[in-house]
Design a protein around this motif. Structure first.
Motif, PDB file in Angstrom:
ATOM      1  N   LEU A 254      -6.977 -29.236 -26.201  1.00  0.00           N
ATOM      2  CA  LEU A 254      -6.412 -29.981 -27.333  1.00  0.00           C
ATOM      3  C   LEU A 254      -7.518 -30.485 -28.257  1.00  0.00           C
ATOM      4  N   TYR A 255      -8.523 -31.144 -27.687  1.00  0.00           N
ATOM      5  CA  TYR A 255      -9.581 -31.723 -28.516  1.00  0.00           C
ATOM      6  C   TYR A 255     -10.447 -30.649 -29.173  1.00  0.00           C
ATOM      7  N   GLN A 256     -10.655 -29.535 -28.495  1.00  0.00           N
ATOM      8  CA  GLN A 256     -11.415 -28.436 -29.109  1.00  0.00           C
ATOM      9  C   GLN A 256     -10.684 -27.911 -30.346  1.00  0.00           C
ATOM     10  N   ARG A 257      -9.367 -27.779 -30.231  1.00  0.00           N
ATOM     11  CA  ARG A 257      -8.579 -27.283 -31.365  1.00  0.00           C
ATOM     12  C   ARG A 257      -8.549 -28.291 -32.501  1.00  0.00           C
ATOM     13  N   THR A 275      -6.219 -18.435 -36.821  1.00  0.00           N
ATOM     14  CA  THR A 275      -7.639 -18.701 -36.549  1.00  0.00           C
ATOM     15  C   THR A 275      -7.852 -19.187 -35.120  1.00  0.00           C
ATOM     16  N   LEU A 276      -6.974 -20.093 -34.671  1.00  0.00           N
ATOM     17  CA  LEU A 276      -7.124 -20.671 -33.330  1.00  0.00           C
ATOM     18  C   LEU A 276      -6.477 -19.814 -32.245  1.00  0.00           C
ATOM     19  N   LYS A 277      -5.764 -18.761 -32.680  1.00  0.00           N
ATOM     20  CA  LYS A 277      -5.079 -17.859 -31.746  1.00  0.00           C
ATOM     21  C   LYS A 277      -4.058 -18.616 -30.902  1.00  0.00           C
ATOM     22  N   ILE A 278      -3.221 -19.401 -31.599  1.00  0.00           N
ATOM     23  CA  ILE A 278      -2.157 -20.145 -30.937  1.00  0.00           C
ATOM     24  C   ILE A 278      -0.866 -19.944 -31.715  1.00  0.00           C
ATOM     25  N   TYR A 281       3.761 -23.422 -33.916  1.00  0.00           N
ATOM     26  CA  TYR A 281       4.364 -24.728 -33.602  1.00  0.00           C
ATOM     27  C   TYR A 281       3.312 -25.773 -33.219  1.00  0.00           C
ATOM     28  N   PRO A 282       2.466 -25.526 -32.195  1.00  0.00           N
ATOM     29  CA  PRO A 282       1.437 -26.533 -31.889  1.00  0.00           C
ATOM     30  C   PRO A 282       0.418 -26.694 -33.007  1.00  0.00           C
ATOM     31  N   ALA A 283       0.170 -25.628 -33.772  1.00  0.00           N
ATOM     32  CA  ALA A 283      -0.768 -25.737 -34.901  1.00  0.00           C
ATOM     33  C   ALA A 283      -0.251 -26.746 -35.924  1.00  0.00           C
ATOM     34  N   LYS A 284       1.035 -26.678 -36.208  1.00  0.00           N
ATOM     35  CA  LYS A 284       1.651 -27.606 -37.165  1.00  0.00           C
ATOM     36  C   LYS A 284       1.584 -29.041 -36.649  1.00  0.00           C
ATOM     37  N   GLU A 285       1.852 -29.221 -35.344  1.00  0.00           N
ATOM     38  CA  GLU A 285       1.810 -30.556 -34.744  1.00  0.00           C
ATOM     39  C   GLU A 285       0.405 -31.150 -34.822  1.00  0.00           C
ATOM     40  N   MET A 286      -0.599 -30.358 -34.485  1.00  0.00           N
ATOM     41  CA  MET A 286      -1.975 -30.864 -34.497  1.00  0.00           C
ATOM     42  C   MET A 286      -2.450 -31.153 -35.916  1.00  0.00           C
ATOM     43  N   LEU A 287      -2.049 -30.307 -36.857  1.00  0.00           N
ATOM     44  CA  LEU A 287      -2.442 -30.513 -38.250  1.00  0.00           C
ATOM     45  C   LEU A 287      -1.906 -31.840 -38.773  1.00  0.00           C
ATOM     46  N   SER A 288      -0.662 -32.165 -38.405  1.00  0.00           N
ATOM     47  CA  SER A 288      -0.038 -33.390 -38.915  1.00  0.00           C
ATOM     48  C   SER A 288      -0.640 -34.653 -38.300  1.00  0.00           C
ATOM     49  N   LYS A 289      -1.335 -34.499 -37.166  1.00  0.00           N
ATOM     50  CA  LYS A 289      -1.831 -35.688 -36.459  1.00  0.00           C
ATOM     51  C   LYS A 289      -3.352 -35.714 -36.310  1.00  0.00           C
ATOM     52  N   LYS A 290      -4.033 -34.815 -37.019  1.00  0.00           N
ATOM     53  CA  LYS A 290      -5.493 -34.755 -36.864  1.00  0.00           C
ATOM     54  C   LYS A 290      -6.168 -36.042 -37.331  1.00  0.00           C
ATOM     55  N   SER A 291      -5.540 -36.752 -38.291  1.00  0.00           N
ATOM     56  CA  SER A 291      -6.154 -37.984 -38.804  1.00  0.00           C
ATOM     57  C   SER A 291      -6.260 -39.064 -37.732  1.00  0.00           C
ATOM     58  N   LYS A 292      -5.434 -38.949 -36.690  1.00  0.00           N
ATOM     59  CA  LYS A 292      -5.500 -39.914 -35.586  1.00  0.00           C
ATOM     60  C   LYS A 292      -6.704 -39.667 -34.684  1.00  0.00           C
ATOM     61  N   ILE A 297     -14.705 -39.458 -32.770  1.00  0.00           N
ATOM     62  CA  ILE A 297     -13.984 -39.855 -31.551  1.00  0.00           C
ATOM     63  C   ILE A 297     -13.777 -38.644 -30.644  1.00  0.00           C
ATOM     64  N   ILE A 298     -13.509 -37.490 -31.243  1.00  0.00           N
ATOM     65  CA  ILE A 298     -13.331 -36.273 -30.438  1.00  0.00           C
ATOM     66  C   ILE A 298     -14.616 -35.953 -29.678  1.00  0.00           C
TER      67      ILE A 298
END
Length: 335
Positions: A254-257, A275-278, A281-292, A297-298
């Motif tokens: 998760l953190y690598q992505r 690009t991430l080979k995923i 659906y999870p790409a959209k979720e991570m994109l929307s929450k990357k600011s957190k 911190i990563i």
């Protein structure tokens, strides 16, 4: 060449006198072997002209003798050696040397060499490469699982939700035989025309929709410590539901992505997924929450995960139960 291409050639009667099927993924080998055993000969011909043996129970010389016989009232015969990886000594394979050099044109001899590759440096492999059809069965990488599941479901004229794909991939992993079996079970239980949902998977495969590694990772993505704590408490009561090493591995992914998403020059979920080979659906979720999860911190969290990975594997072991380690680890990741 895919396993479907191999089967297509066999269906078109483009036979090889010898088939060496080898590699780490048994699923495709089983498909080819099953097709050969059920289709090359007519049902009336199989009793006298089809021999299926297991290498562990059958000396190589017996296989050579069987393959050297003439077919009885049939154009050809089939000899299948299952679990051929049980021939572990070079001397066992050397028994086949004369036959490999001049195989019978009336026999189809099949070796199913599972769970590993045949040694390509060996003299026998080099000989087989000249006289046999060699098929290497390659497994599906974790990041390709979603695509594989969706293709399998579509091929069977069924449907599945994006979250259902992610959930069954997370729960079953890349054991394709088990994955196919679980999907076939779902096909029978879901009404025609209906999508397979997370609820169907939870009910029929024995996975908790709310308490699994997939949902724990989502809780961390949402920075929802209370939800993460509830899931870990469930793991504590159900130790087989998740192992700490699996949890750490999934959180690291998760953190690598997330880290990569911060530095990609696109906000298109599909481009990110490619690009991430995923799956998108999870790409959209991570994109929307990357600011957190800012990069600084990563980077810190990479070190935290490395620390707990070593502890979980016994380095400087403290004797703390896995669930307690997970709670402590997730608290540090989110605070």
């Amino acid at each position: 060449m895919t396993y479907k291409d191999v089967i297509k050639n066999i269906k078109n009667k483009q036979f090889s006198p010898i088939y060496l099927l080898h590699g780490e993924e048994p699923f495709y080998m089983d498909k080819i072997v099953n097709y050969i055993s059920n289709n090359v000969l007519d049902a009336s011909e199989r009793d006298f002209n089809q021999t299926i043996v297991y290498a562990k129970d059958t000396p190589p010389i017996q296989v050579v003798d069987a393959a050297s016989r003439l077919p009885m009232m049939a154009e050809r015969q089939v000899v299948i050696v299952k679990e051929a990886q049980e021939y572990t000594k070079a001397s066992q394979w050397e028994v086949f040397e004369s036959y490999f050099t001049a195989p019978s044109p009336d026999t189809i001899l099949v070796f199913a060499f599972k769970y590993k590759k045949f040694d390509k440096r060996s003299r026998m492999y080099k000989l087989l490469a000249k006289t046999a059809f060699v098929y290497e069965s390659v497994g599906v990488k974790d990041y390709e699982l979603g695509k594989w599941i969706r293709a399998y479901v579509t091929e069977q004229k069924q449907q599945i939700t994006d979250k259902g794909v992610a959930l069954i991939a997370e729960f079953v992993g890349n054991d394709l035989s088990r994955l196919a079996n679980e999907l076939e079970k779902l096909f029978l239980l879901v009404e025609d025309g209906q999508q397979i949902t997370e609820k169907d998977i939870e009910k029929n495969i024995g996975i908790s929709k709310d308490y699994n590694v997939f949902e724990l990772v989502n809780a961390v993505l949402d920075k929802d410590f209370q939800k993460a704590l509830k899931i870990i408490n469930y793991f504590e009561q159900n130790p087989k539901a998740a192992h700490i090493i699996t949890v750490i591995s999934n959180l690291l992914t998760l953190y690598q992505r997330l880290f990569k998403i911060h530095f990609l020059k696109t906000t298109d979920p599909r481009q990110i997924a490619t690009t991430l080979k995923i799956h998108p659906y999870p790409a959209k979720e991570m994109l929307s929450k990357k600011s957190k999860h800012p990069p600084k911190i990563i980077s810190r969290n990479f070190n935290i995960l490395r620390e707990y990975d070593l502890t979980a594997k016994g380095v400087d072991a403290s004797g703390i139960p896995d669930a307690a380690l997970m709670k402590e680890m997730v608290f540090r990741l989110l605070h």
